[in-house]
Write an enzyme that holds these catalytic residues in place. Structure first.
Site, PDB file in Angstrom:
ATOM      1  NE  ARG A  95      -3.784  -2.187  -0.332  1.00 41.95           N
ATOM      2  CZ  ARG A  95      -3.796  -3.342  -0.984  1.00 41.95           C
ATOM      3  NH1 ARG A  95      -2.714  -3.756  -1.624  1.00 41.95           N
ATOM      4  NH2 ARG A  95      -4.877  -4.085  -1.036  1.00 41.95           N
ATOM      5  CB  SER A 175     -11.599 -10.131  -0.198  1.00 42.44           C
ATOM      6  OG  SER A 175     -10.678  -9.063  -0.278  1.00 42.44           O
TER       7      SER A 175
HETATM    8  N1  ARG Z   1      -5.507  -8.303   6.630  1.00 43.60           N
HETATM    9  C1  ARG Z   1      -4.358  -8.143   5.814  1.00 43.60           C
HETATM   10  C2  ARG Z   1      -3.722  -6.794   6.054  1.00 43.60           C
HETATM   11  O1  ARG Z   1      -4.340  -5.965   6.618  1.00 43.60           O
HETATM   12  C3  ARG Z   1      -4.644  -8.398   4.363  1.00 43.60           C
HETATM   13  C4  ARG Z   1      -5.499  -7.396   3.667  1.00 43.60           C
HETATM   14  C5  ARG Z   1      -5.813  -7.871   2.312  1.00 43.60           C
HETATM   15  N2  ARG Z   1      -6.563  -6.923   1.559  1.00 43.60           N
HETATM   16  C6  ARG Z   1      -7.588  -7.269   0.766  1.00 43.60           C
HETATM   17  N3  ARG Z   1      -8.188  -6.298   0.149  1.00 43.60           N
HETATM   18  N4  ARG Z   1      -7.999  -8.500   0.644  1.00 43.60           N
HETATM   19  O2  ARG Z   1      -2.601  -6.558   5.696  1.00 43.60           O
END
Ligand code: ARG
Length: 400
Positions: A95, A175
């Protein structure tokens, strides 16, 4: 002049619908930016074209793979970054590099707003928005799924009404977020934490329970940077990609966990990160051999704080930079080789050596050639235990 919005575009339903949705809500022109962080799967050119077909005025694909490996995955490796001692920060690392380039694209294209497709329940909204603000504090951020009622039903309806080129049948029930540092899978039947993961969820790793020959690999580091595999020089990116294949083939790096999100909820997550787990394991082993005792002990607390900051969206924070200065300094002699056995879902070190080694055979041996002067130990132990002995005498005195 018409307002312009830069949208973080993935090629999926939500962000494809967001193009027209944002245009309708704000009257702005939408510029799509898709980041290649090694997620694989779809052709990035098709994604670029789809954005135009869905109404974007401009659409760009940025190849961030080398920058992501060098400037984000490598610091995480040197910090042995494992959130809750397990999760190697797969999404949390991608990110900030994406956020940085969204902000730069907004400046380049004369946009005053950045848009993303995150919901209000996850960590990624925080990582995007805090990251964008740290690069370009003047930018506004909008999130149609979170802020303007763009639910999934409405998105599907919108796509049908406008005839958008989105193939709903390709949609996964989960997801998924993936890049070359790993893969995160959530939602669907996994939302019940009692439900066991099924083999179908995985794509970076083979079933570790299947019998196969082990794979022994030698990973070489210079100052905490992986530089060779089995004697062949590699870049950081190449090291990750090769270990994804080899460790993935042995089922290394699967995780099934309940995790604490920044927004306060616990969530059930399944991850696979074969390359990241193999590299972090090897790096930790080499640190055990090469890093001086007090630095090594202290570094554990730095690693934990570093990891929580990055998980919590604070990549671009002064504290993360300051902690990285400590990590950099700690890596000065992390130079040498680790032999890992990849087998049955595990990466286990079976050999270590190197010019940075602090292991002194003559001090450690119990055989002939021992240079450790045992006569020094007696006085050392007495003084080391002196405060405890004094305190014990007081207990005896007061008990009378
Ligand atoms: N829970 C994990 C994190 O916060 C993974 C997030 C994955 N994102 C998604 N849009 N599926 O780093």
């Amino acid at each position: 002049m018409t307002k312009r919005v830069v949208l973080a575009y993935s090629g999926g339903l939500d962000t494809s619908v967001a193009i027209g949705w944002i245009a309708a809500e704000t009257g702005a022109e939408v510029i799509c930016v898709a980041a290649d962080v090694g997620q694989g799967g779809e052709d990035m050119n098709e994604i670029r074209q789809r954005a135009l077909d869905c109404g974007a005025v401009e659409s760009v694909v940025l190849d961030l793979k080398t920058e992501f490996a060098q400037d984000f995955c490598l610091p995480a490796l040197r910090a042995n970054a494992l959130y809750l001692e397990r999760y190697p920060l797969v999404s949390a690392l991608s990110r900030p590099v994406i956020a940085k380039h969204l902000a730069l694209a907004a400046q380049k294209f004369g946009a005053d707003t950045v848009a993303h497709g995150c919901t209000g329940k996850g960590n990624d909204q925080v990582r995007f928005e805090v990251g964008i603000g740290a690069i370009a504090p003047e930018l506004d951020v909008i999130a149609p799924v979170r802020d303007s009622g763009m639910t999934r039903d409405k998105a599907i309806q919108f796509a049908e009404d406008k005839g958008l080129p989105i193939d709903q049948s390709k949609r996964s029930p989960y997801s998924v977020d993936q890049n070359f540092w790993g893969r995160a899978v959530e939602t669907g039947f996994l939302e019940d934490p009692w439900n066991a993961p099924i083999e179908d969820l995985y794509s970076y790793t083979s079933d570790p329970a299947v019998a196969r020959e082990p794979d022994d690999v030698v990973i070489s580091f210079v100052d905490g940077v992986p530089t060779a595999i089995d004697g062949r020089p590699v870049t950081v990116l190449e090291a990750i990609l090769e270990l994804n294949k080899r460790a993935g083939a042995q089922g290394v790096g699967r995780l099934d966990m309940v995790e604490d999100r920044l927004v306060g909820i616990k969530s059930r997550e399944v991850y696979e990160a074969p390359g990241a787990i193999a590299l972090i394991t090897a790096h930790q082993e080499l640190e055990d051999l090469t890093v001086e005792r007090d630095v090594r002990r202290f570094k554990f607390s730095v690693e934990q704080r570093w990891t929580e900051l990055v998980y919590d969206g604070l990549w671009f924070s002064p504290l993360r930079s300051a902690l990285d200065a400590f990590v950099d300094s700690s890596q000065r002699h992390v130079t040498g080789d680790i032999r890992l056995r990849l087998h049955g879902g595990k990466a286990v070190a079976t050999g270590r050596r190197g010019e940075g080694s602090l292991y002194d055979f003559e001090l450690a041996t119990y055989d002939t050639g021992d240079t450790f002067d045992q006569t020094l130990a007696k006085g050392f132990v007495q003084l080391w235990g002196l405060p405890s002995r004094i305190a014990a005498r007081r207990e005896q005195r007061l008990a009378k």
